[in-house]
Motif scaffolding. Structure first.
Motif, PDB file in Angstrom:
ATOM      1  N   ASP A  89       3.555  -1.376   7.172  1.00 40.78           N
ATOM      2  CA  ASP A  89       4.018  -0.800   5.909  1.00 40.78           C
ATOM      3  C   ASP A  89       5.252  -1.569   5.474  1.00 40.78           C
ATOM      4  O   ASP A  89       6.391  -1.154   5.706  1.00 40.78           O
ATOM      5  N   ARG A 116      -0.170  -1.269   3.817  1.00 37.17           N
ATOM      6  CA  ARG A 116      -0.350  -0.242   2.795  1.00 37.17           C
ATOM      7  C   ARG A 116      -0.080  -0.831   1.421  1.00 37.17           C
ATOM      8  O   ARG A 116       0.967  -1.409   1.184  1.00 37.17           O
ATOM      9  N   ARG A 127      -6.041   5.590   0.069  1.00 39.81           N
ATOM     10  CA  ARG A 127      -5.077   4.612  -0.432  1.00 39.81           C
ATOM     11  C   ARG A 127      -5.703   3.222  -0.420  1.00 39.81           C
ATOM     12  O   ARG A 127      -6.737   2.989   0.220  1.00 39.81           O
ATOM     13  N   TRP A 129      -5.555  -0.805   0.583  1.00 41.28           N
ATOM     14  CA  TRP A 129      -5.048  -1.588   1.712  1.00 41.28           C
ATOM     15  C   TRP A 129      -5.161  -3.072   1.392  1.00 41.28           C
ATOM     16  O   TRP A 129      -6.142  -3.502   0.780  1.00 41.28           O
TER      17      TRP A 129
END
Length: 327
Positions: A89, A116, A127, A129
Motif C-alpha cells: 500500500d 492498492r 477495490r 489493484w
C-alpha cells in the motif's frame, strides 16, 4: 536450546503463527516443529503470549533465516500476504515497485505482488489493484484449518479479521441455524458449518457466491451451507423466525438491515452486529439500533461489546453481540 513454544494443533498453526507475529513475539531465529499432530512455535517472551495459548519449554534448533525483503531494501517494508499474493500500500509508484521487486527476490512465498489502486467502493465492496510483479489475483487463503479460494479483484476479503472471525465461530454449537447476511466467500459461514451448524449465507456479489459455493465444497460442508445470491432483504421471507444466530458483517451499513435480521430471528437468537463509530461512543449507535428494531417483540441483552480494530483516526470497527429473546 530450550525455549518457550506455543503448542497448538497443526490445523491452527498458520493462523497462530500470524497472530504471534502481529504481537511481535514470534521467535524467527528458531525452527517451528511438528510432532504427534501438534505444532510448536517458538516465542521470544512467554509472558507476552495470550493466556488462551498453551506455552511449553522445548528444544528448538536455530534456523537458517531466509532472505527477507528488508535485507534487500535496507529497511522494513509494509506488506501483507493473502495466500500467495502479497499486498503493498504505497502512494509512490517507485517505492511500490521497489518493494515488489524485493519481495519477489526474497524467500517470501509469493506468485504476485499488487499495490492498492483505489479504496473499497461500490455495492460489491471491491477495490482496484495494480499488479507490480507476477500474474493473477486469484489465490487460496488458509485460516484456522480451512481454505478459501478467492480473487481479490472480484471480492472483498480481509485476512486481518481472522482472529475476529475465529472469536465468533467458536461460539457456534452444532445444530444451530445461522444466517450470514453478508457472507462474501464464506470465511464465517464455512467454519460455522464445519462446527455442525446449518448456515444460510447471502451475498449480493455473484462472484462471491460462486467462490462461497466452491469453498463449501473444498471444506466438505456443502450439505450444511445454503448459498443465496441477491439482496438479503428478499431472502428473509423464506426463513421467518428461523435463525438461532445472525451475522451482520457490513460495518458501514449493517444497522440499516436490522429489521431484516429481526425477521430472521427465532425465539432466542444472537446477533453479531458490526459497526464503525467514533471512539467517543463506539457501541451506543448499534445497541440503540438493535433495541429499536427489536421493539416490543424481544428482550435485548447485550452480551459483548468488542473492539475489532482501529479503522481511522478516532474511529473504531466494533462488534456488538446481542441476544434477542421473544417476549
Amino acid at each position: 536450546m530450550s525455549v518457550p513454544c506455543v503448542r497448538v494443533p497443526v490445523e491452527d498453526g498458520e493462523a497462530t503463527r500470524e497472530r504471534l507475529a502481529e504481537r511481535g513475539v514470534l521467535d524467527g531465529d528458531r525452527e517451528i516443529e511438528v510432532e504427534d499432530g501438534d505444532i510448536y512455535i517458538p516465542v521470544t517472551d512467554a509472558d507476552a503470549v495470550a493466556d488462551d495459548y498453551d506455552v511449553v519449554a522445548r528444544d528448538a534448533a536455530e534456523r537458517d533465516r531466509p532472505r527477507t525483503p528488508a535485507e534487500i531494501l535496507g529497511y522494513e517494508p509494509t506488506y501483507e500476504r493473502l495466500g500467495d499474493v502479497v499486498i503493498v500500500d504505497e502512494d509512490d509508484p517507485a517505492t511500490a515497485q521497489a518493494v515488489a521487486d524485493a519481495v519477489m527476490a526474497s524467500d517470501v512465498p509469493c506468485k504476485t505482488v499488487v499495490n492498492r489502486a483505489s479504496k473499497v467502493r461500490g455495492e460489491y465492496r471491491v477495490r482496484d489493484w495494480e499488479v507490480l510483479a507476477g500474474d493473477g489475483t486469484e489465490t487460496v487463503h488458509r485460516e484456522y484449518g480451512h481454505e478459501f479460494l478467492l480473487d481479490i479483484a472480484d471480492v472483498y476479503f480481509s485476512p486481518r479479521l481472522a482472529t475476529e472471525r475465529h472469536r465468533v465461530v467458536t461460539q457456534v454449537d452444532a445444530d444451530e441455524q445461522v444466517v450470514d447476511m453478508f457472507a462474501g466467500v464464506g470465511p464465517f459461514a464455512v467454519p460455522m458449518a464445519a462446527r455442525g451448524a446449518d448456515v444460510v449465507a447471502c451475498d449480493l456479489n455473484p462472484r462471491a457466491v460462486e467462490y462461497l459455493r466452491e469453498n463449501a465444497r473444498r471444506n466438505d460442508v456443502t450439505d450444511r451451507v445454503t448459498a443465496v445470491e441477491g439482496d438479503v432483504r428478499d431472502v428473509a421471507a423464506d426463513y421467518p423466525d428461523w435463525a438461532d444466530r445472525v451475522l451482520m458483517n457490513l460495518p458501514h451499513t449493517a444497522t440499516e438491515f436490522l429489521d431484516t435480521a429481526v425477521a430472521f430471528a427465532g425465539d432466542d437468537c444472537v446477533l453479531h452486529v458490526y459497526d464503525i463509530q467514533h471512539e467517543s461512543d463506539p457501541y451506543g449507535p448499534a445497541e440503540r439500533a438493535i433495541r429499536d428494531a427489536a421493539g416490543d417483540d424481544y428482550r435485548v441483552d447485550v452480551l459483548t461489546e468488542h473492539d475489532v480494530r482501529s479503522y481511522a483516526p478516532h474511529e473504531l470497527n466494533v462488534c456488538v453481540d446481542a441476544r434477542l429473546r421473544r417476549m
